[in-house]
Design an enzyme around this catalytic site. Structure first.
Site, PDB file in Angstrom:
ATOM      1  N   LYS A 171      -2.478  -7.345  -8.461  1.00  0.00           N
ATOM      2  CA  LYS A 171      -3.125  -7.318  -7.353  1.00  0.00           C
ATOM      3  C   LYS A 171      -2.552  -6.244  -6.366  1.00  0.00           C
ATOM      4  CE  LYS A 171      -3.188  -9.186  -3.282  1.00  0.00           C
ATOM      5  NZ  LYS A 171      -3.768  -7.779  -2.431  1.00  0.00           N
ATOM      6  N   PRO A 172      -3.375  -4.944  -6.525  1.00  0.00           N
ATOM      7  CA  PRO A 172      -2.818  -4.005  -5.570  1.00  0.00           C
ATOM      8  C   PRO A 172      -3.062  -4.217  -4.307  1.00  0.00           C
ATOM      9  CG  PRO A 172      -4.863  -3.306  -6.733  1.00  0.00           C
ATOM     10  CD  PRO A 172      -4.501  -4.664  -6.956  1.00  0.00           C
ATOM     11  N   TRP A 211       0.785  -1.060  -0.038  1.00  0.00           N
ATOM     12  CA  TRP A 211       0.180   0.096   0.042  1.00  0.00           C
ATOM     13  C   TRP A 211       0.710   1.140  -0.120  1.00  0.00           C
ATOM     14  CZ3 TRP A 211       1.614   2.160   4.431  1.00  0.00           C
ATOM     15  CH2 TRP A 211       1.795   1.421   5.608  1.00  0.00           C
ATOM     16  N   ASN A 212       2.127   1.117   0.207  1.00  0.00           N
ATOM     17  CA  ASN A 212       2.976   2.269   0.413  1.00  0.00           C
ATOM     18  C   ASN A 212       3.700   2.670  -0.968  1.00  0.00           C
ATOM     19  OD1 ASN A 212       4.785   0.207   0.575  1.00  0.00           O
ATOM     20  ND2 ASN A 212       6.370   1.577   1.251  1.00  0.00           N
ATOM     21  N   GLY A 246       6.530  -6.193  -0.364  1.00  0.00           N
ATOM     22  CA  GLY A 246       5.928  -6.192   0.791  1.00  0.00           C
ATOM     23  C   GLY A 246       6.570  -6.556   1.810  1.00  0.00           C
ATOM     24  N   SER A 247       6.013  -7.306   2.809  1.00  0.00           N
ATOM     25  CA  SER A 247       6.736  -7.652   4.196  1.00  0.00           C
ATOM     26  C   SER A 247       7.454  -9.028   4.008  1.00  0.00           C
ATOM     27  CB  SER A 247       5.786  -7.578   5.385  1.00  0.00           C
ATOM     28  OG  SER A 247       4.774  -8.649   5.104  1.00  0.00           O
ATOM     29  N   CYS A 260      10.071   1.569   2.724  1.00  0.00           N
ATOM     30  CA  CYS A 260      10.887   0.600   3.117  1.00  0.00           C
ATOM     31  C   CYS A 260      12.437   1.083   3.172  1.00  0.00           C
ATOM     32  CB  CYS A 260      10.859  -0.465   1.776  1.00  0.00           C
ATOM     33  SG  CYS A 260      11.099   0.330   0.343  1.00  0.00           S
ATOM     34  N   GLU A 314      10.873  -7.836  -3.285  1.00  0.00           N
ATOM     35  CA  GLU A 314      11.268  -6.562  -2.796  1.00  0.00           C
ATOM     36  C   GLU A 314      10.532  -6.191  -1.256  1.00  0.00           C
ATOM     37  OE1 GLU A 314      13.277  -4.619  -3.991  1.00  0.00           O
ATOM     38  OE2 GLU A 314      13.441  -5.036  -6.131  1.00  0.00           O
ATOM     39  N   LEU A 315      11.453  -6.413  -0.234  1.00  0.00           N
ATOM     40  CA  LEU A 315      11.143  -6.460   1.151  1.00  0.00           C
ATOM     41  C   LEU A 315      11.207  -5.414   2.055  1.00  0.00           C
ATOM     42  CD1 LEU A 315      11.565 -10.484   1.411  1.00  0.00           C
ATOM     43  CD2 LEU A 315       9.595  -9.108   0.312  1.00  0.00           C
ATOM     44  N   GLU A 353      11.507  -3.659  11.831  1.00  0.00           N
ATOM     45  CA  GLU A 353      11.269  -2.743  11.122  1.00  0.00           C
ATOM     46  C   GLU A 353       9.892  -1.977  11.700  1.00  0.00           C
ATOM     47  OE1 GLU A 353       9.130  -3.700   7.354  1.00  0.00           O
ATOM     48  OE2 GLU A 353      10.211  -2.009   6.312  1.00  0.00           O
TER      49      GLU A 353
HETATM   50  P1  NAD Z   1       2.237  -6.986   3.141  1.00  0.00           P
HETATM   51  O1  NAD Z   1       3.297  -8.134   3.272  1.00  0.00           O
HETATM   52  O2  NAD Z   1       1.181  -7.406   4.316  1.00  0.00           O
HETATM   53  O3  NAD Z   1       1.445  -7.081   1.923  1.00  0.00           O
HETATM   54  C1  NAD Z   1       1.708  -7.115   0.665  1.00  0.00           C
HETATM   55  C2  NAD Z   1       0.751  -7.697  -0.488  1.00  0.00           C
HETATM   56  O4  NAD Z   1       0.828  -9.012  -0.352  1.00  0.00           O
HETATM   57  C3  NAD Z   1      -0.607  -7.019  -0.471  1.00  0.00           C
HETATM   58  O5  NAD Z   1      -1.066  -6.844  -1.611  1.00  0.00           O
HETATM   59  C4  NAD Z   1      -1.206  -8.260   0.282  1.00  0.00           C
HETATM   60  O6  NAD Z   1      -2.596  -8.241  -0.213  1.00  0.00           O
HETATM   61  C5  NAD Z   1      -0.629  -9.427  -0.359  1.00  0.00           C
HETATM   62  N1  NAD Z   1      -0.407 -10.591   0.386  1.00  0.00           N
HETATM   63  C6  NAD Z   1      -0.661 -10.908   1.781  1.00  0.00           C
HETATM   64  N2  NAD Z   1      -0.635 -12.087   2.241  1.00  0.00           N
HETATM   65  C7  NAD Z   1      -0.509 -12.680   0.872  1.00  0.00           C
HETATM   66  C8  NAD Z   1      -0.240 -14.292   0.730  1.00  0.00           C
HETATM   67  N3  NAD Z   1      -0.235 -15.035   1.801  1.00  0.00           N
HETATM   68  N4  NAD Z   1       0.009 -14.596  -0.451  1.00  0.00           N
HETATM   69  C9  NAD Z   1      -0.085 -13.592  -1.372  1.00  0.00           C
HETATM   70  N5  NAD Z   1      -0.125 -12.298  -1.453  1.00  0.00           N
HETATM   71  C10 NAD Z   1      -0.540 -11.761  -0.062  1.00  0.00           C
HETATM   72  O7  NAD Z   1       2.942  -5.847   3.079  1.00  0.00           O
HETATM   73  P2  NAD Z   1       2.558  -4.139   3.321  1.00  0.00           P
HETATM   74  O8  NAD Z   1       1.850  -3.949   4.510  1.00  0.00           O
HETATM   75  O9  NAD Z   1       1.193  -4.018   2.227  1.00  0.00           O
HETATM   76  O10 NAD Z   1       3.499  -3.209   2.661  1.00  0.00           O
HETATM   77  C11 NAD Z   1       4.422  -2.998   3.841  1.00  0.00           C
HETATM   78  C12 NAD Z   1       5.706  -3.761   3.760  1.00  0.00           C
HETATM   79  O11 NAD Z   1       6.241  -3.734   2.379  1.00  0.00           O
HETATM   80  C13 NAD Z   1       6.916  -3.126   4.565  1.00  0.00           C
HETATM   81  O12 NAD Z   1       7.627  -4.453   5.251  1.00  0.00           O
HETATM   82  C14 NAD Z   1       7.746  -2.586   3.544  1.00  0.00           C
HETATM   83  O13 NAD Z   1       8.957  -2.444   4.076  1.00  0.00           O
HETATM   84  C15 NAD Z   1       7.588  -3.439   2.496  1.00  0.00           C
HETATM   85  N6  NAD Z   1       8.086  -2.620   1.243  1.00  0.00           N
HETATM   86  C16 NAD Z   1       9.243  -3.018   0.474  1.00  0.00           C
HETATM   87  C17 NAD Z   1       9.749  -2.123  -0.831  1.00  0.00           C
HETATM   88  C18 NAD Z   1      10.824  -2.445  -1.491  1.00  0.00           C
HETATM   89  O14 NAD Z   1      10.724  -1.996  -2.493  1.00  0.00           O
HETATM   90  N7  NAD Z   1      11.771  -3.175  -0.800  1.00  0.00           N
HETATM   91  C19 NAD Z   1       8.609  -1.000  -1.021  1.00  0.00           C
HETATM   92  C20 NAD Z   1       7.733  -0.867  -0.186  1.00  0.00           C
HETATM   93  C21 NAD Z   1       7.217  -1.686   0.854  1.00  0.00           C
END
Ligand code: NAD
Length: 531
Positions: A179-180, A155-156, A230-231, A286, A252-253, A385
């Site tokens: 999938k956003p 979402w960020n 994501g995370s 991130c 990309e985490l 984090e």
């Molecule tokens: P998140 O991991 O909760 O969710 C990310 C995406 O994954 C969402 O679209 C979510 O619906 C989906 N998702 C959740 N569970 C899933 C599953 N079991 N299977 C498949 N998809 C699933 O992360 P968030 O809270 O949206 O974003 C924040 C995190 O992202 C932070 O840790 C941040 O550091 C990281 N991030 C990394 C970068 C990078 O470029 N390295 C950039 C931005 C954010």
């Protein structure tokens, strides 16, 4: 159900998962609590059908050729420009973020598209190679699309982080299922509008809305490649499922990014750079600065300067208000993480210099910009984090100690060294275990489209952006063909004659014998000498 038909109500605003109805994602502004719109959720049971549509469309998208696809992408660039306000307004409303920051994100994204279009012809061109052992044949490497790429976004920074892999996947000839995050669906809808209006066919690019269960179902539906941002917690689940199916992944985490401040740094510039680096997007980045290891000699001065900047220049509020310089926290869950880490650190002995609490007297979700000292490595505020507007400052007595502590977490996304001595800074930066290490800046390299983006360890693997980002979306295929009329038989084919055996032995001697004398002897004498 096609992507566009899933939209129940489209507004130029934010969608947040918080609905009584299980099949609808309702959007509310994190800054004002105002309802912004809603979208239909794609049932996980539809994942297979979505993926099948994407697979079926891939041949025709590839057949368009790079030239044809780049023509569409050029139109996309023009369309994006035309819709600047839609995209920026959506970012502001959905994220509760200052317009200034939303515009920077838009700028980085459109510049990335311009760059990808520029480098694609050369980067994706087939590479011919001469193989001396078989000079009568010609070989080249084709750069083929994987097929269908699943893009799962956070979402960020939902514009930049979604479009980065979408641009490169489409240019390389892949179809995309996108999938956003369930917390940024209106941004997703705004992107779809722009992408479809530019002429990308609906089966070539599909959006689906939902949470983790839908993401998991999409992974199981066997895309040919997955780009996940994501995370690390979610990444582990996706990697396990993708591993079972042998689907290649780019991850990309998160980050727990550190800055090292040396005693010879320009403290005014350093304080300004670090406050911005820690509070950009209310710290929901991130790559934001979460830990500062500062030489003891200048620690108090640095903290005082940072506190002054926070007090004088950081104004929280809705992104639409021109005076706002720091926006809202996107989700309740994130607000709880931030608050609990800060409270815990204070209970464990950390000192609060500024901020340190949730803002209660506003409709939206805000956290005060927070500066903490006396933090120790055991505290979660230092090891995990935070993803919020919180900066921990930790005094150290040597460069080595700073480096050791900076490298002490499982994360490895970005880092920086602040010093008046460029060579000393570069030497330390090179030893930081991160994907991007800067001297006297922390974030700027992440906005340069020609630089590969990504981290190591718990910050993920693979690279987006730059040449590497485009190449991440292709799988090579070697084509080998005869240069002239084919020989009746190749050397290595049956029969295995004594003459062929001697020829091979002589060739190995000539090529690999370490002494020139032995090479020469192999050329001149037929009889092989015992080694
Ligand atoms: P998140 O991991 O909760 O969710 C990310 C995406 O994954 C969402 O679209 C979510 O619906 C989906 N998702 C959740 N569970 C899933 C599953 N079991 N299977 C498949 N998809 C699933 O992360 P968030 O809270 O949206 O974003 C924040 C995190 O992202 C932070 O840790 C941040 O550091 C990281 N991030 C990394 C970068 C990078 O470029 N390295 C950039 C931005 C954010």
């Amino acid at each position: 159900m096609g992507a566009a038909t899933q939209i129940k109500q489209v507004t130029h605003a934010n969608v947040v998962a918080n609905s009584d109805q299980p099949n609808v994602l309702v959007s509310t502004s994190p800054a004002t609590g105002r309802k912004l719109g809603e979208v239909w959720v794609t049932p996980p049971a539809e994942a297979e059908a979505v993926m099948t549509r994407a697979r079926q469309a891939q041949d025709s998208w590839k057949a368009l050729g790079l030239k044809g696809r780049l023509a569409v992408m050029r139109k996309l660039k023009r369309t994006m420009y035309r819709y600047t306000d839609l995209l920026v307004d959506t970012l502001v409303a959905e994220q509760g973020r200052p317009r200034f920051e939303a515009l920077i994100e838009f700028w980085c994204t459109i510049e990335l598209l311009a760059y990808d279009i520029r480098i694609a012809p050369r980067t994706l061109a087939p590479e011919h190679t001469l193989v001396p052992l078989v000079p009568h044949r010609v070989h080249w490497v084709e750069k083929n699309p994987y097929g269908t790429v699943l893009v799962i976004a956070p979402w960020n920074f939902p514009l930049l982080l979604s479009l980065t892999p979408i641009f490169s996947a489409l240019i390389a000839g892949n179809t995309v299922v996108y999938k956003p995050s369930e917390f940024s669906t209106q941004m997703g809808e705004a992107l779809v509008k722009v992408i479809y209006e530019a002429g990308v066919p609906r089966e070539v690019f599909q959006i689906v809305h939902g949470a983790g269960d839908l993401g998991a179902a999409l992974v199981k539906a066997r895309p040919n490649k997955i780009v996940f941002t994501g995370s690390p917690t979610t990444a582990r689940k996706i990697a396990a499922a993708a591993g079972e199916l042998l689907i290649p992944l780019t991850l990309e985490l998160g980050g727990k990014d550190a800055a090292i401040v040396l005693e010879d740094a320009d403290l005014d510039r350093t304080a300004a750079g670090l406050v911005w680096g820690g509070l950009l997007n209310a710290g929901q980045a991130c790559l934001s600065v979460e830990r500062i290891y500062v030489r003891c000699e200048v620690a108090d001065q640095l903290v005082a300067k940072m506190a002054k900047i926070i007090n004088e220049q950081v104004r929280i509020g809705p992104g639409e208000a021109p005076e706002t310089t720091m926006g809202a926290i996107t989700t309740d869950a994130q607000l709880n993480i931030i608050d609990s880490q800060v409270r815990e650190a204070i209970e464990q002995g950390a000192r609060l210099v500024s901020g340190g609490r949730v803002v209660e007297d506003r409709a939206g979700r805000f956290y005060l910009p927070t500066l903490i000292t006396n933090a120790t490595p055991m505290m979660r505020i230092v090891s995990e984090e935070t993803f919020g507007p919180v900066i921990a400052v930790i005094p150290v007595s040597s460069d080595e100690e700073a480096l050791k502590q900076a490298n002490s977490t499982r994360y490895g996304l970005t880092g920086s060294v602040w010093t008046g001595n460029r060579a000393r800074g570069i030497a330390l930066a090179k030893r930081m275990r991160v994907g991007h290490a800067s001297v006297n800046d922390h974030i700027v390299s992440a906005s340069v489209p020609s630089l590969p983006w990504g981290g190591m360890d718990d910050s993920g693997y693979g690279r987006t952006r730059g040449r590497e980002g485009l190449l991440d979306m292709i799988v090579t295929q070697v084509i080998s063909a005869e240069r002239f009329k084919p020989l009746p038989r190749e050397l290595f084919w049956y029969p295995y004659t004594p003459l062929k055996l001697t020829l091979i032995q002589r060739a190995i001697d000539v090529l690999y014998a370490p002494r020139w004398l032995d090479k020469l002897r192999a050329l001149v004498f037929w009889q092989r000498r015992e080694r």
